[in-house]
Motif scaffolding. Structure first.
Motif, PDB file in Angstrom:
ATOM      1  N   GLU A 107       0.815  -1.206   0.000  1.00  0.00           N
ATOM      2  CA  GLU A 107       0.000   0.000   0.000  1.00  0.00           C
ATOM      3  C   GLU A 107       0.852   1.260   0.000  1.00  0.00           C
ATOM      4  O   GLU A 107       0.486   2.270  -0.606  1.00  0.00           O
ATOM      5  N   ARG A 110       1.822   1.926  -3.584  1.00  0.00           N
ATOM      6  CA  ARG A 110       0.681   2.401  -4.371  1.00  0.00           C
ATOM      7  C   ARG A 110       0.347   3.855  -4.022  1.00  0.00           C
ATOM      8  O   ARG A 110       0.083   4.683  -4.915  1.00  0.00           O
ATOM      9  N   ARG A 111       0.366   4.189  -2.739  1.00  0.00           N
ATOM     10  CA  ARG A 111       0.050   5.550  -2.305  1.00  0.00           C
ATOM     11  C   ARG A 111       1.111   6.544  -2.810  1.00  0.00           C
ATOM     12  O   ARG A 111       0.784   7.630  -3.289  1.00  0.00           O
ATOM     13  N   ARG A 113       3.146   6.168  -5.401  1.00  0.00           N
ATOM     14  CA  ARG A 113       3.081   6.275  -6.868  1.00  0.00           C
ATOM     15  C   ARG A 113       1.934   7.188  -7.288  1.00  0.00           C
ATOM     16  O   ARG A 113       2.084   8.005  -8.200  1.00  0.00           O
ATOM     17  N   ARG A 114       0.782   7.045  -6.637  1.00  0.00           N
ATOM     18  CA  ARG A 114      -0.352   7.930  -6.965  1.00  0.00           C
ATOM     19  C   ARG A 114      -0.001   9.386  -6.689  1.00  0.00           C
ATOM     20  O   ARG A 114      -0.395  10.284  -7.441  1.00  0.00           O
ATOM     21  N   SER A 115       0.721   9.645  -5.611  1.00  0.00           N
ATOM     22  CA  SER A 115       1.060  11.015  -5.242  1.00  0.00           C
ATOM     23  C   SER A 115       2.014  11.656  -6.242  1.00  0.00           C
ATOM     24  O   SER A 115       1.923  12.856  -6.531  1.00  0.00           O
ATOM     25  N   ALA A 117       2.572  10.596  -9.486  1.00  0.00           N
ATOM     26  CA  ALA A 117       2.183  10.457 -10.897  1.00  0.00           C
ATOM     27  C   ALA A 117       1.876  11.783 -11.591  1.00  0.00           C
ATOM     28  O   ALA A 117       2.244  11.957 -12.765  1.00  0.00           O
TER      29      ALA A 117
END
Length: 482
Positions: A107, A110-111, A113-115, A117
């Motif tokens: 997680e 994923r968190r 990478r989203r931030s 991107a």
């Protein structure tokens, strides 16, 4: 296999790039341990460059080496959930990068990478081209003043890519002195990013790794530099939220759920891995072109003919195919990330080879990029492979300079744009000639680096005469002799 057109009669033979000679027989245990800790790309035997899949049981762990593009796609894309980050890889990288994007899992990855991107959308990357060009041009002008001087091009490219990274992702907020930064980076990556024999033996973490102990001073330097940078930006955001740049640093500080230490880990990841890979690729490209005068002439001719009509550097990566092809071919021969390591969670199978649960899976760009079944004359520098018409025939999973699958390098578009723009700015008016006492020898640390640097003489060059593919003579050009 890619099969470029045969060279015309009388054409010079392509340059054979320096590389370790594959072993005819497997290494014994002691030699394997020593070689893997000194320079991992030296462990490979001839079979690794010829077979699509092979198995080696190293240190009692089943190890499957996958070179076949379809099998690579199966393991790292279609069945990626079955392959976790390999513990050995994490033991080596986590002391450097801790919870940065390159080493984070689950997680947290994923968190993060989203931030991050939004920084790397195509529109944002294109918007950074002007800064990349201006920093590269000014850097080239400073080198041009040293006409005739010999420099370590590998170290110089480290300074250039750091400057570009500073300007584009951190808006010049990192206030380290460039020379001190370059020295600390060399120590940081060179000492802490090496395989230690204790790592190979899965020894307890409390046992000291000597190389990493030697790199702790550089690690403290980076932590202090990044802590100060983040604190300055936080203060600026508190004073005037609308006035701070929307760069990587701001997005990380605004991200939900990232602690202060995780933010620092990601800044160090991008400074280290993000600039180091491009710096090495640029250095190797300059070296390879210096050893292939016909290929260098093609790049110089392209720059002389096309750049005057291309004021917008956003167009350069697509409008300079010869320059781009040289850069891509350099990354084939000396891949910035030479290994992708995973551990199989459940049993799997590729071709006629079983992959047991718990087995180590190795996808090695160093092997795949030099594989005899995939490339014509794989050890030779042949940029034509990546020119339009040939480039499209290379399998997506045959060329892996930025990895692949869910964890493909988030900055690959940034790096490709940066590489082409930097090369164009450097080679537009300068020429780099290798003058080392012996050919550079590639060593795998985190990236593939020249063991003793790249001693190269800088000279200013004249614009080539139109259509001839040769530089005008001093008398024709009315300019000083190089």
């Amino acid at each position: 296999m890619l099969e470029p057109a045969a060279p015309s009669a009388g054409a010079p033979s392509p340059f054979l790039a320096p590389a370790p000679v594959p072993h005819a027989k497997p290494l014994g245990f002691a030699r394997f341990l020593l070689t893997a800790s000194r320079n991992p790309i030296e462990i490979w035997g001839e079979r690794a460059f010829r077979e699509p899949v092979l198995r080696a049981d190293w240190l009692q762990v089943p190890t499957i080496i996958v070179n076949d593009p379809a099998s690579i796609r199966h393991c790292l894309v279609e069945n990626a959930a079955n392959y976790a980050m390999q513990p050995l890889r994490q033991r080596i990288l986590r002391p450097l990068l801790r919870d940065g994007l390159l080493t984070a899992e689950g997680e947290l990855w994923r968190r993060t990478r989203r931030s991050i991107a939004p920084v790397f959308t195509p529109r944002n990357i294109a918007g950074l081209a002007g800064l990349m060009e201006s920093r590269s041009r000014v850097f080239a002008e400073r080198l041009g003043v040293r006409d005739g001087a010999v420099v370590d091009a590998s170290a110089q490219m480290t300074l250039l890519t750091y400057d570009i990274l500073q300007a584009t992702l951190f808006t010049d907020d990192i206030q380290g002195e460039p020379a001190a930064f370059a020295k600390a980076m060399e120590t940081f990556m060179g000492r802490m990013g090496r395989v230690d024999p204790l790592d190979l033996l899965d020894a307890p973490a409390f046992l000291p790794r000597i190389r990493r102990l030697m790199g702790r001073g550089a690690a403290r330097y980076f932590r202090r530099l990044i802590t100060e940078t983040a604190e300055r930006r936080r203060e600026a955001m508190a004073r005037d939220p609308a006035g701070v740049p929307r760069d990587l640093l701001t997005l990380l500080l605004e991200a939900d759920g990232l602690s202060a230490s995780e933010i620092e880990d990601n800044i160090i990841t991008f400074i280290g891995a993000g600039h180091e890979t491009t710096a090495r690729a640029l250095g190797w490209t300059l070296y390879l072109l210096s050893q292939a005068p016909d290929e260098r002439a093609k790049v110089e001719h392209e720059l002389d003919e096309r750049l005057p009509g291309l004021p917008d550097p956003r167009e350069w990566p697509d409008a300079l195919p010869q320059t781009r092809a040289a850069f891509e071919e350099a990354m084939r021969l000396y891949p910035p990330a030479p290994s992708l390591n995973r551990t199989a969670i459940a049993a799997d199978r590729v071709l006629d080879t079983d992959i047991p649960a718990g087995a180590s899976l190795l996808v090695m760009p160093w092997l795949v990029h030099r594989h005899e079944r995939l490339w014509d004359r794989p050890g030779h520098f042949m940029p034509e492979r990546f020119l339009p018409g040939n480039r499209e025939r290379i399998d997506r999973f045959q060329y892996l300079p930025f990895g692949l699958g869910p964890r493909v390098c988030i900055g690959q578009s940034f790096a490709m744009q940066e590489g082409v723009i930097a090369l164009a700015a450097l080679l537009r008016h300068l020429r780099f000639d290798f003058v080392g006492a012996r050919p550079p020898y590639p060593v795998q640390k985190i990236t593939v680096q020249p063991r003793e640097g790249l001693a190269m003489r800088i000279t200013r060059r004249q614009r080539m005469s139109g259509g001839s593919g040769r530089a005008r003579s001093p008398n024709e050009a009315g300019e000083p002799k190089i």
